[in-house]
Scaffold this motif. Sequence first.
Motif, PDB file in Angstrom:
ATOM      1  N   ASN A  42       0.817  -1.210   0.000  1.00  0.00           N
ATOM      2  CA  ASN A  42       0.000   0.000   0.000  1.00  0.00           C
ATOM      3  C   ASN A  42       0.851   1.261   0.000  1.00  0.00           C
ATOM      4  O   ASN A  42       2.061   1.229   0.216  1.00  0.00           O
ATOM      5  N   ILE A  43       0.175   2.384  -0.248  1.00  0.00           N
ATOM      6  CA  ILE A  43       0.804   3.706  -0.152  1.00  0.00           C
ATOM      7  C   ILE A  43       0.108   4.491   0.947  1.00  0.00           C
ATOM      8  O   ILE A  43      -1.122   4.607   0.963  1.00  0.00           O
ATOM      9  N   LEU A  44       0.904   5.007   1.881  1.00  0.00           N
ATOM     10  CA  LEU A  44       0.417   5.871   2.950  1.00  0.00           C
ATOM     11  C   LEU A  44       0.889   7.283   2.675  1.00  0.00           C
ATOM     12  O   LEU A  44       2.095   7.529   2.534  1.00  0.00           O
ATOM     13  N   GLY A  45      -0.037   8.227   2.558  1.00  0.00           N
ATOM     14  CA  GLY A  45       0.312   9.629   2.413  1.00  0.00           C
ATOM     15  C   GLY A  45       0.423  10.293   3.770  1.00  0.00           C
ATOM     16  O   GLY A  45      -0.368  10.020   4.672  1.00  0.00           O
ATOM     17  N   LEU A  46       1.427  11.153   3.923  1.00  0.00           N
ATOM     18  CA  LEU A  46       1.638  11.868   5.180  1.00  0.00           C
ATOM     19  C   LEU A  46       1.667  13.357   4.846  1.00  0.00           C
ATOM     20  O   LEU A  46       2.554  13.817   4.131  1.00  0.00           O
ATOM     21  N   ILE A  47       0.675  14.093   5.327  1.00  0.00           N
ATOM     22  CA  ILE A  47       0.556  15.505   4.982  1.00  0.00           C
ATOM     23  C   ILE A  47       0.424  16.339   6.242  1.00  0.00           C
ATOM     24  O   ILE A  47       0.193  15.821   7.336  1.00  0.00           O
ATOM     25  N   GLY A 213       6.225  -4.528  -6.236  1.00  0.00           N
ATOM     26  CA  GLY A 213       5.573  -4.884  -4.979  1.00  0.00           C
ATOM     27  C   GLY A 213       5.971  -3.985  -3.833  1.00  0.00           C
ATOM     28  O   GLY A 213       6.029  -4.422  -2.675  1.00  0.00           O
ATOM     29  N   LEU A 214       6.256  -2.712  -4.146  1.00  0.00           N
ATOM     30  CA  LEU A 214       6.731  -1.788  -3.121  1.00  0.00           C
ATOM     31  C   LEU A 214       5.610  -1.338  -2.195  1.00  0.00           C
ATOM     32  O   LEU A 214       4.456  -1.202  -2.606  1.00  0.00           O
ATOM     33  N   SER A 215       5.962  -1.086  -0.969  1.00  0.00           N
ATOM     34  CA  SER A 215       5.131  -0.321  -0.037  1.00  0.00           C
ATOM     35  C   SER A 215       5.766   1.062   0.053  1.00  0.00           C
ATOM     36  O   SER A 215       6.996   1.180   0.048  1.00  0.00           O
ATOM     37  N   ILE A 216       4.941   2.101   0.139  1.00  0.00           N
ATOM     38  CA  ILE A 216       5.456   3.463   0.024  1.00  0.00           C
ATOM     39  C   ILE A 216       4.825   4.354   1.077  1.00  0.00           C
ATOM     40  O   ILE A 216       3.612   4.272   1.318  1.00  0.00           O
ATOM     41  N   VAL A 217       5.645   5.192   1.704  1.00  0.00           N
ATOM     42  CA  VAL A 217       5.154   6.310   2.517  1.00  0.00           C
ATOM     43  C   VAL A 217       5.566   7.579   1.788  1.00  0.00           C
ATOM     44  O   VAL A 217       6.726   7.741   1.405  1.00  0.00           O
ATOM     45  N   LEU A 218       4.598   8.478   1.613  1.00  0.00           N
ATOM     46  CA  LEU A 218       4.769   9.625   0.734  1.00  0.00           C
ATOM     47  C   LEU A 218       4.440  10.918   1.461  1.00  0.00           C
ATOM     48  O   LEU A 218       3.353  11.062   2.022  1.00  0.00           O
ATOM     49  N   ILE A 219       5.386  11.861   1.474  1.00  0.00           N
ATOM     50  CA  ILE A 219       5.149  13.219   1.956  1.00  0.00           C
ATOM     51  C   ILE A 219       5.089  14.140   0.748  1.00  0.00           C
ATOM     52  O   ILE A 219       5.970  14.086  -0.117  1.00  0.00           O
ATOM     53  N   ASP A 220       4.089  14.979   0.688  1.00  0.00           N
ATOM     54  CA  ASP A 220       4.084  16.034  -0.319  1.00  0.00           C
ATOM     55  C   ASP A 220       3.051  17.084   0.068  1.00  0.00           C
ATOM     56  O   ASP A 220       2.031  16.763   0.683  1.00  0.00           O
ATOM     57  N   HIS A 221       3.334  18.343  -0.304  1.00  0.00           N
ATOM     58  CA  HIS A 221       2.392  19.424  -0.015  1.00  0.00           C
ATOM     59  C   HIS A 221       1.285  19.532  -1.061  1.00  0.00           C
ATOM     60  O   HIS A 221       0.300  20.239  -0.834  1.00  0.00           O
ATOM     61  N   ASP A 222       1.450  18.835  -2.186  1.00  0.00           N
ATOM     62  CA  ASP A 222       0.394  18.811  -3.191  1.00  0.00           C
ATOM     63  C   ASP A 222      -0.641  17.774  -2.752  1.00  0.00           C
ATOM     64  O   ASP A 222      -0.451  16.567  -2.927  1.00  0.00           O
ATOM     65  N   VAL A 223      -1.739  18.252  -2.188  1.00  0.00           N
ATOM     66  CA  VAL A 223      -2.722  17.359  -1.594  1.00  0.00           C
ATOM     67  C   VAL A 223      -3.340  16.432  -2.635  1.00  0.00           C
ATOM     68  O   VAL A 223      -3.524  15.232  -2.387  1.00  0.00           O
ATOM     69  N   SER A 224      -3.662  16.948  -3.796  1.00  0.00           N
ATOM     70  CA  SER A 224      -4.240  16.116  -4.843  1.00  0.00           C
ATOM     71  C   SER A 224      -3.277  15.013  -5.262  1.00  0.00           C
ATOM     72  O   SER A 224      -3.689  13.865  -5.493  1.00  0.00           O
ATOM     73  N   PHE A 225      -2.007  15.349  -5.365  1.00  0.00           N
ATOM     74  CA  PHE A 225      -0.984  14.360  -5.714  1.00  0.00           C
ATOM     75  C   PHE A 225      -0.996  13.209  -4.711  1.00  0.00           C
ATOM     76  O   PHE A 225      -0.985  12.030  -5.081  1.00  0.00           O
ATOM     77  N   VAL A 226      -1.032  13.551  -3.419  1.00  0.00           N
ATOM     78  CA  VAL A 226      -1.026  12.531  -2.368  1.00  0.00           C
ATOM     79  C   VAL A 226      -2.332  11.745  -2.357  1.00  0.00           C
ATOM     80  O   VAL A 226      -2.335  10.503  -2.295  1.00  0.00           O
TER      81      VAL A 226
END
Length: 269
Positions: A42-47, A213-226
């Motif tokens: 999964n991908i977890l977004g952190l904003i 098969g990556l798991s990803i944690v993602l930081i970004d200020h572009d809310v739509s992107f996340v």
Amino acid sequence: MAAHVQTASAGDSPLLEVADVTVDFQGLRAIAGVSLSLAAGNILGLIGPNGAGKTTAFNVITGVYAPSEGSVRFAGHEIGGVRPHAICALGIARTFQNIRLFRGLSALDNVRVALQGAHRHGVLDVLRPPRWRTLEDEAAREAKGLLDELGLGGFAHIRADALPYGEQRRLEIARALATRPRLLLLDEPAAGMNPAEKQALRDLIGRLRRARGLSIVLIDHDVSFVMNLSERVAVLDHGEKIADGTPEVVRRDPRVIEAYLGEDGEAAP
């Protein structure tokens, strides 16, 4: 909408679990009692606003900082306070908000350097010149394959500091992938990109997640992107987690609207 993939069953433990983590710096509390979890694949977004503690959370997960309190577990193993090189060897890699490349080396050599660290050849390999040459050839082929995968094949022999900004961002991802991670942490990967570059990056991240098969944690200020990439989104504010859920739920959360998004659903400047 986020692209969904098959994840671990409900009875399985999360791949990454940050439990009640607090980080103090000489009396300054950077994050307080933060908990996060990520299922495999999964991908977890952190904003959150600037200074909310997002990069501090990344630094705890990757061993730059040890938690003052709490636990960090990866694939069932406690990694809180483990040194960064050991955490990388376990299968966690990251990129940085401020791009970190060997700016005087070519794109190909940047990836080869990362591969050398990942392969960890012994002294006997160095003392056997034919074997060493074979390893060098293998590293060059693997590095070129990573550049091709990231759309950088045509830039292999260009110095990193001569690459366009978007390609430098991709090269940093290629270097992270050279360590063969199971978990990839991306810190502001879309910063400074125009809409077309962001769309291409979003497509690339989705493709890498599926292919590797990556798991990803993602930081970004572009809310739509996340929101368009993540299965779940967590929101930090002043070092505390104020929301955690699906993008649709988080976007409507009154606390998130007040602290970060505003009524239009986009991050405040």
